[in-house]
Design a protein around this motif. Sequence first.
Motif, PDB file in Angstrom:
ATOM      1  N   LEU A   5      42.984 -21.283  10.625  1.00 43.28           N
ATOM      2  CA  LEU A   5      43.728 -20.534  10.045  1.00 43.28           C
ATOM      3  C   LEU A   5      44.873 -20.034  10.991  1.00 43.28           C
ATOM      4  CD1 LEU A   5      41.017 -18.059   8.426  1.00 43.28           C
ATOM      5  CD2 LEU A   5      42.787 -19.242   7.293  1.00 43.28           C
ATOM      6  N   ARG A   6      44.529 -19.811  12.240  1.00 46.01           N
ATOM      7  CA  ARG A   6      45.641 -19.379  13.345  1.00 46.01           C
ATOM      8  C   ARG A   6      46.698 -20.656  13.382  1.00 46.01           C
ATOM      9  NH1 ARG A   6      44.108 -17.419  19.419  1.00 46.01           N
ATOM     10  NH2 ARG A   6      46.357 -16.867  20.296  1.00 46.01           N
ATOM     11  N   GLN A   7      46.412 -21.791  13.411  1.00 42.61           N
ATOM     12  CA  GLN A   7      47.521 -22.928  13.436  1.00 42.61           C
ATOM     13  C   GLN A   7      48.237 -22.885  12.374  1.00 42.61           C
ATOM     14  OE1 GLN A   7      45.116 -26.492  13.911  1.00 42.61           O
ATOM     15  NE2 GLN A   7      44.085 -25.950  15.967  1.00 42.61           N
ATOM     16  N   SER A   8      47.676 -22.867  11.375  1.00 40.67           N
ATOM     17  CA  SER A   8      48.561 -22.757   9.780  1.00 40.67           C
ATOM     18  C   SER A   8      49.546 -21.627   9.864  1.00 40.67           C
ATOM     19  CB  SER A   8      47.463 -22.587   8.764  1.00 40.67           C
ATOM     20  OG  SER A   8      48.197 -22.776   7.431  1.00 40.67           O
ATOM     21  N   ALA A   9      48.923 -20.427  10.316  1.00 36.16           N
ATOM     22  CA  ALA A   9      49.887 -19.011  10.392  1.00 36.16           C
ATOM     23  C   ALA A   9      50.847 -19.307  11.354  1.00 36.16           C
ATOM     24  CB  ALA A   9      49.087 -18.033  10.883  1.00 36.16           C
ATOM     25  N   GLN A  10      50.702 -19.803  12.453  1.00 37.99           N
ATOM     26  CA  GLN A  10      51.816 -20.131  13.561  1.00 37.99           C
ATOM     27  C   GLN A  10      52.646 -21.104  13.122  1.00 37.99           C
ATOM     28  OE1 GLN A  10      51.662 -18.409  16.696  1.00 37.99           O
ATOM     29  NE2 GLN A  10      53.748 -19.308  16.538  1.00 37.99           N
ATOM     30  N   GLY A  11      52.330 -22.189  12.355  1.00 35.98           N
ATOM     31  CA  GLY A  11      53.253 -23.025  11.814  1.00 35.98           C
ATOM     32  C   GLY A  11      54.396 -22.509  10.869  1.00 35.98           C
ATOM     33  N   GLN A  12      53.935 -21.124  10.176  1.00 31.21           N
ATOM     34  CA  GLN A  12      54.745 -20.542   9.216  1.00 31.21           C
ATOM     35  C   GLN A  12      55.632 -19.540  10.008  1.00 31.21           C
ATOM     36  OE1 GLN A  12      54.803 -20.704   5.532  1.00 31.21           O
ATOM     37  NE2 GLN A  12      53.646 -22.568   6.539  1.00 31.21           N
ATOM     38  N   LEU A  40      32.669 -35.201  12.037  1.00 35.59           N
ATOM     39  CA  LEU A  40      33.201 -36.676  12.119  1.00 35.59           C
ATOM     40  C   LEU A  40      34.007 -36.938  13.611  1.00 35.59           C
ATOM     41  CD1 LEU A  40      34.971 -36.193   8.619  1.00 35.59           C
ATOM     42  CD2 LEU A  40      33.457 -38.125   9.384  1.00 35.59           C
ATOM     43  N   GLN A  41      34.585 -35.785  14.036  1.00 38.38           N
ATOM     44  CA  GLN A  41      35.178 -36.116  15.387  1.00 38.38           C
ATOM     45  C   GLN A  41      34.106 -36.039  16.474  1.00 38.38           C
ATOM     46  OE1 GLN A  41      37.221 -32.269  15.434  1.00 38.38           O
ATOM     47  NE2 GLN A  41      39.273 -32.963  15.127  1.00 38.38           N
ATOM     48  N   ASN A  42      32.859 -35.731  16.283  1.00 34.58           N
ATOM     49  CA  ASN A  42      31.667 -35.785  17.388  1.00 34.58           C
ATOM     50  C   ASN A  42      31.452 -37.039  17.250  1.00 34.58           C
ATOM     51  OD1 ASN A  42      30.449 -32.442  17.075  1.00 34.58           O
ATOM     52  ND2 ASN A  42      32.295 -33.089  17.786  1.00 34.58           N
ATOM     53  N   SER A  43      31.320 -37.797  16.034  1.00 34.14           N
ATOM     54  CA  SER A  43      31.009 -39.205  15.917  1.00 34.14           C
ATOM     55  C   SER A  43      32.061 -40.257  15.911  1.00 34.14           C
ATOM     56  CB  SER A  43      30.603 -39.473  14.451  1.00 34.14           C
ATOM     57  OG  SER A  43      29.500 -38.603  14.150  1.00 34.14           O
ATOM     58  N   GLY A  44      33.287 -39.808  16.931  1.00 30.06           N
ATOM     59  CA  GLY A  44      34.016 -40.613  17.159  1.00 30.06           C
ATOM     60  C   GLY A  44      35.358 -41.016  15.992  1.00 30.06           C
ATOM     61  N   LYS A  45      35.440 -40.245  15.094  1.00 29.35           N
ATOM     62  CA  LYS A  45      36.381 -40.549  14.080  1.00 29.35           C
ATOM     63  C   LYS A  45      37.583 -39.876  14.587  1.00 29.35           C
ATOM     64  CE  LYS A  45      32.420 -42.202  11.940  1.00 29.35           C
ATOM     65  NZ  LYS A  45      32.365 -43.689  12.078  1.00 29.35           N
ATOM     66  N   ARG A  46      38.671 -40.532  13.756  1.00 26.89           N
ATOM     67  CA  ARG A  46      40.067 -39.816  14.014  1.00 26.89           C
ATOM     68  C   ARG A  46      40.287 -39.075  12.614  1.00 26.89           C
ATOM     69  NH1 ARG A  46      43.476 -45.371  15.233  1.00 26.89           N
ATOM     70  NH2 ARG A  46      42.454 -45.895  17.219  1.00 26.89           N
ATOM     71  N   VAL A  47      40.092 -37.706  12.921  1.00 22.57           N
ATOM     72  CA  VAL A  47      40.170 -36.627  11.747  1.00 22.57           C
ATOM     73  C   VAL A  47      41.662 -35.784  12.006  1.00 22.57           C
ATOM     74  CG1 VAL A  47      38.944 -34.903  10.903  1.00 22.57           C
ATOM     75  CG2 VAL A  47      37.664 -36.748  12.112  1.00 22.57           C
ATOM     76  N   ASP A  48      42.226 -35.925  10.645  1.00 20.93           N
ATOM     77  CA  ASP A  48      43.262 -35.019  10.535  1.00 20.93           C
ATOM     78  C   ASP A  48      43.043 -33.761   9.619  1.00 20.93           C
ATOM     79  OD1 ASP A  48      45.618 -33.725   9.709  1.00 20.93           O
ATOM     80  OD2 ASP A  48      46.785 -35.576   9.566  1.00 20.93           O
ATOM     81  N   PHE A  49      42.606 -32.443  10.283  1.00 21.71           N
ATOM     82  CA  PHE A  49      41.969 -31.487   9.199  1.00 21.71           C
ATOM     83  C   PHE A  49      43.065 -30.370   9.518  1.00 21.71           C
ATOM     84  CE2 PHE A  49      39.049 -27.767   9.497  1.00 21.71           C
ATOM     85  CZ  PHE A  49      39.091 -27.724   8.145  1.00 21.71           C
ATOM     86  N   ALA A  50      43.412 -29.675   8.603  1.00 21.76           N
ATOM     87  CA  ALA A  50      44.291 -28.754   8.389  1.00 21.76           C
ATOM     88  C   ALA A  50      44.148 -27.804   7.185  1.00 21.76           C
ATOM     89  CB  ALA A  50      45.938 -29.065   8.448  1.00 21.76           C
TER      90      ALA A  50
END
Length: 499
Positions: A322-329, A455-465
């Motif tokens: 949430l913080r990342q999303s708000a900072q982008g705004q 997913l990240q802990n399993s070594g996947k490339r994750v784009d989450f936002a």
Amino acid sequence: MKFKATILTVAGLGLAACSTPVVKHENTQPLDFAGQKYVDKTMQVGGQTIRYRAFENIVYVNNPVDAAHETINIYIPEAYFNGGSINGYTAQTAPIFLPNPIGGYMPAKAGVPGQGGFGPHKAGQIDAMQAALARGYVVASPGARGRTAATGKAPAAIIDLKAAVRYLRFNDAVMAGDAEKIISNGTSAGGALSVLLGATGNQADYEPYMQQLGAAPAKDHIFAVSAYCPISILDHADAAYEWQFNGVNNYQKMDASMLDYHAERKLVSGTLTKAQIQVSGRLKARFPAYVNSLNLRDPQGRRLRLNAQGNGSFKNYVASFLRQSAQGQLDAGKDLSDRNWLTLRNGKVRAVNFAAYARATGRQKTPPAFDALDLSSGENQLFGTATIDKQHFTAFSYQHRTDPQATLADPHTVQLMNPMPFIGPHTPPQHWRIRVGTADSDTSLAIAAILAAKLQNSGKRVDFALPWDVPHSGDYDLDELFDWIDQAVKNQNLTKQEM
């Protein structure tokens, strides 16, 4: 090395081979794509005319239970039938975009370009299937059975999607597009099924169902997953919802009959009863134990945990998005001074008050949100059987059921609808993109955050936002989505060339 047939136009039919041998299948229709008929079509995208061939209403299994829904529509750019290329792709290398049109775990027919989808589409705005064709993708949209039919109970929808993937892989040699580059996409329940499709590739637990349908003898793993607001991890979603919304007693609830998100969403206001408030507290208290049992870690390797009150590093992890999303705004010049759940100073987000955020977003579901005590939710119907329309699927709701005759779903069936047990370091795919809007209260943000961490802990490339102020919807950022897919596919191709 994989060989692919040279593609030639065959008027009114599918694809034929020329210079290299084509694998001959013993199966006749519906599993042999080479005999499928098509219709030439055109569309306008960005001022350009896109020509493509439409292969529609293909039944993707030999023994369909519901032939009206167990079909797939396949759309192939015309350029690939005469040696052309689009966006750097050819008939041999084009990714296959696999959007499922499922909402609310309802039955869904195969998608058609230009029919909208799940985004807040405006007049003249293209949908995901049109955008994919314009980018040079082969588009394959499968239909699937759903909860309102006796034959569409869990795990029918995921079995159907896996069978559709097997059809594409089985016909890879005679169809344009690279079946090693299948990218699934879905929204809401369709987003959950997109996640489940990726997590369960080639898992033996689903094999008996595949054999019953007469699915193609091929694998069903995919290359990448795109999921918008996935209604996932259903057996723990009630506790997750109350962890986020406990203390928010007013709600705007949508009737279960409106759970197909293609329809207009009509909300009814109300206030939780004393009994519902007590249920909310009990469910919230169950959530920390589940989170802690997962042994999740953030990208820096720190453990994600909750104390008995529901506070801790996992809560901070969810709030960080949430913080990342708000900072982008803020960085884009938006005034967020009206958001009382944010602490702002000198153009920076200094803190997120998660409880205040939940109040501002608003509760949309009464507790339990998914396994309703009176069997009134769409998910209760999902976990029914051919003879019992609705069932409970959690121990809590079964123990507190209002109908003493209500039954509990088979635990194995419930597990088959949960991606978490299947996600691991040695399971495909590597590429995952998950989006949930900050204005979405159909399920807890914790669900997507758990998926991302696992997913990240399993070594996947994750784009989450968490896109700012986006409600429960999908396909609203098509340029970003297909840029992400292009990057994943083309980087993979470069890596192969370097090997």
